[in-house]
Design an enzyme around this catalytic site. Structure first.
Site, PDB file in Angstrom:
ATOM      1  CB  THR A  88      -0.966  -0.201   1.286  1.00 41.01           C
ATOM      2  OG1 THR A  88      -1.766  -1.196   1.052  1.00 41.01           O
ATOM      3  CG2 THR A  88      -1.923   1.196   1.180  1.00 41.01           C
ATOM      4  N   GLY A 103       1.367  -0.220  13.309  1.00 40.40           N
ATOM      5  CA  GLY A 103       1.286   0.926  12.021  1.00 40.40           C
ATOM      6  C   GLY A 103       2.666   0.775  11.425  1.00 40.40           C
ATOM      7  NE  ARG A 104       4.122   1.619   6.751  1.00 35.26           N
ATOM      8  CZ  ARG A 104       3.246   0.531   6.454  1.00 35.26           C
ATOM      9  NH1 ARG A 104       2.864  -0.191   7.575  1.00 35.26           N
ATOM     10  NH2 ARG A 104       2.736   0.610   5.297  1.00 35.26           N
ATOM     11  CD  GLU A 153      10.282  -3.114   9.827  1.00 37.31           C
ATOM     12  OE1 GLU A 153       9.291  -3.059  10.530  1.00 37.31           O
ATOM     13  OE2 GLU A 153       9.857  -3.140   8.581  1.00 37.31           O
ATOM     14  CG  HIS A 179       6.808  -5.308   8.622  1.00 36.41           C
ATOM     15  ND1 HIS A 179       7.320  -4.078   8.286  1.00 36.41           N
ATOM     16  CD2 HIS A 179       5.775  -5.385   8.079  1.00 36.41           C
ATOM     17  CE1 HIS A 179       6.499  -3.310   7.840  1.00 36.41           C
ATOM     18  NE2 HIS A 179       5.493  -3.879   7.723  1.00 36.41           N
ATOM     19  CB  ALA A 217       0.432  -7.931  11.201  1.00 34.24           C
ATOM     20  CD1 TRP A 218       3.410  -7.551   6.302  1.00 31.44           C
ATOM     21  CD2 TRP A 218       2.695  -8.272   4.350  1.00 31.44           C
ATOM     22  NE1 TRP A 218       4.389  -8.064   5.610  1.00 31.44           N
ATOM     23  CE2 TRP A 218       3.981  -8.488   4.491  1.00 31.44           C
ATOM     24  CE3 TRP A 218       1.907  -8.558   3.009  1.00 31.44           C
ATOM     25  CZ2 TRP A 218       4.701  -9.040   3.103  1.00 31.44           C
ATOM     26  CZ3 TRP A 218       2.614  -9.240   1.988  1.00 31.44           C
ATOM     27  CH2 TRP A 218       4.140  -9.476   2.114  1.00 31.44           C
TER      28      TRP A 218
END
Length: 310
Positions: free
Chosen positions: A73, A233-234, A262, A284, A286-287
């Site tokens: 995204t 979030g970030r 990361e 990282h 979760a997506w």
């Protein structure tokens, strides 16, 4: 038509990308360093990138390039102004990971809330077997029901988290980091109020000038003892050094799926937290449910189809 996929490894080895071959010659690289990028995209009509950066200088030297498909995204890895100037279309994919991130939010919350690290260890190190008791309640855990859940960033993901937290019986409030997203059924509160009042605080905001270092040494002390802070979030929204200090200072819990750098560096202060059971870090991911990654690939294919039909 030549399509170049620069970082296929980030999409997972279990994802079938053969649909991309229908558009022309497909060249796949598992990973691509910044030193390798220009050479690899010079033959491309279409580039697919997740995190590999495409700069203005690179675009100047890739006359064939017509479309950049971002397998994500966020679009901050492509110089959008330069692409517009060169007439190169840039397309991202939105909404594919909402359910995955929401699910991971609650997985992290429940892991920390129910002291899962401790109870898993109690069974595996035979402490439970040696106790002679049918149960172990030595570490109290709590229910979401009746708790106050604060959400920082009430976009699509934050709204879904709010719905599920409400279904669990939590009292939900939120904070808009832009100050503009104020028309929702849940009460909008100041950041200070959210941190002071809530038992669980989850972050679902973008990283920008308003959110960088948003959670830091000055406001972390506002949080209650035994409260849980979640960042999905970030990286960069939570100051990691300040969080590590606060976790060592008192009884606070944190779950992080994103970090400022990361993968995590070996000298990250979070690696030295004394009570490791109070900190959950995932890489990282979760997506990245298989369903979300399939939707992401479908979105990339759709973007290329639309481009080809023009």
């Amino acid at each position: 038509m030549h399509i170049v996929l620069l970082d296929a490894k980030t999409l997972g080895d279990d994802l079938d990308i053969t649909d991309l071959e229908s558009f022309g010659t497909l060249t796949v690289y598992q990973t691509t360093s910044k030193e390798e990028t220009l050479e690899r995209i010079q033959i491309a009509d279409i580039v697919i990138t997740n995190k590999v950066v495409i700069t203005a200088n690179m675009m100047q030297e890739t006359p064939r390039l017509k479309l950049i498909c971002i397998a994500a995204t966020g679009m901050n890895n492509v110089d959008l102004d330069a692409a517009k100037y060169k007439g190169i279309e840039v397309k991202n994919v939105a909404g594919y990971s909402t359910k995955s991130v929401v699910q991971h939010t609650f997985a992290m919350a429940l892991y920390l809330l129910e002291k899962m690290a401790y109870y898993d260890a109690v069974v595996k190190n035979a402490s439970w077997s040696d106790s002679g008791l049918f149960t172990d309640v030595s570490r109290p855990f709590y229910e979401i029901s009746g708790k106050r859940w604060g959400i920082i960033g009430l976009g699509a993901i934050g709204q879904e988290v709010a719905k599920i937290a409400t279904a669990f019986g939590a009292e939900v409030s939120y904070h808009s980091t832009s100050g503009k997203n104020l028309h929702h059924a849940y009460p909008h509160q100041s950041l200070e109020f959210i941190l002071k009042d809530c038992d669980i605080v989850s972050i679902h905001a973008p990283l920008n000038d308003d959110t960088y270092d948003l959670i830091n040494e000055y406001n972390l002390p506002y949080m209650k003892d035994d409260a849980i802070l979640l960042n999905l979030g970030r990286g960069g929204i939570v100051n990691e050094t300040d969080l590590a200090f606060e976790l060592d200072r008192r009884n606070l819990y944190a779950g992080l799926d994103v970090l400022e750098q990361e993968p995590i560096t070996l000298n990250n202060r979070l690696n030295e937290v004394k009570h490791k059971e109070r900190l959950l870090i995932t890489p990282h991911m979760a997506w990245a449910s298989i369903e979300a990654r399939k939707k992401l690939l479908e979105g990339i294919v759709d973007n290329i189809n639309v481009f080809m039909e023009k």
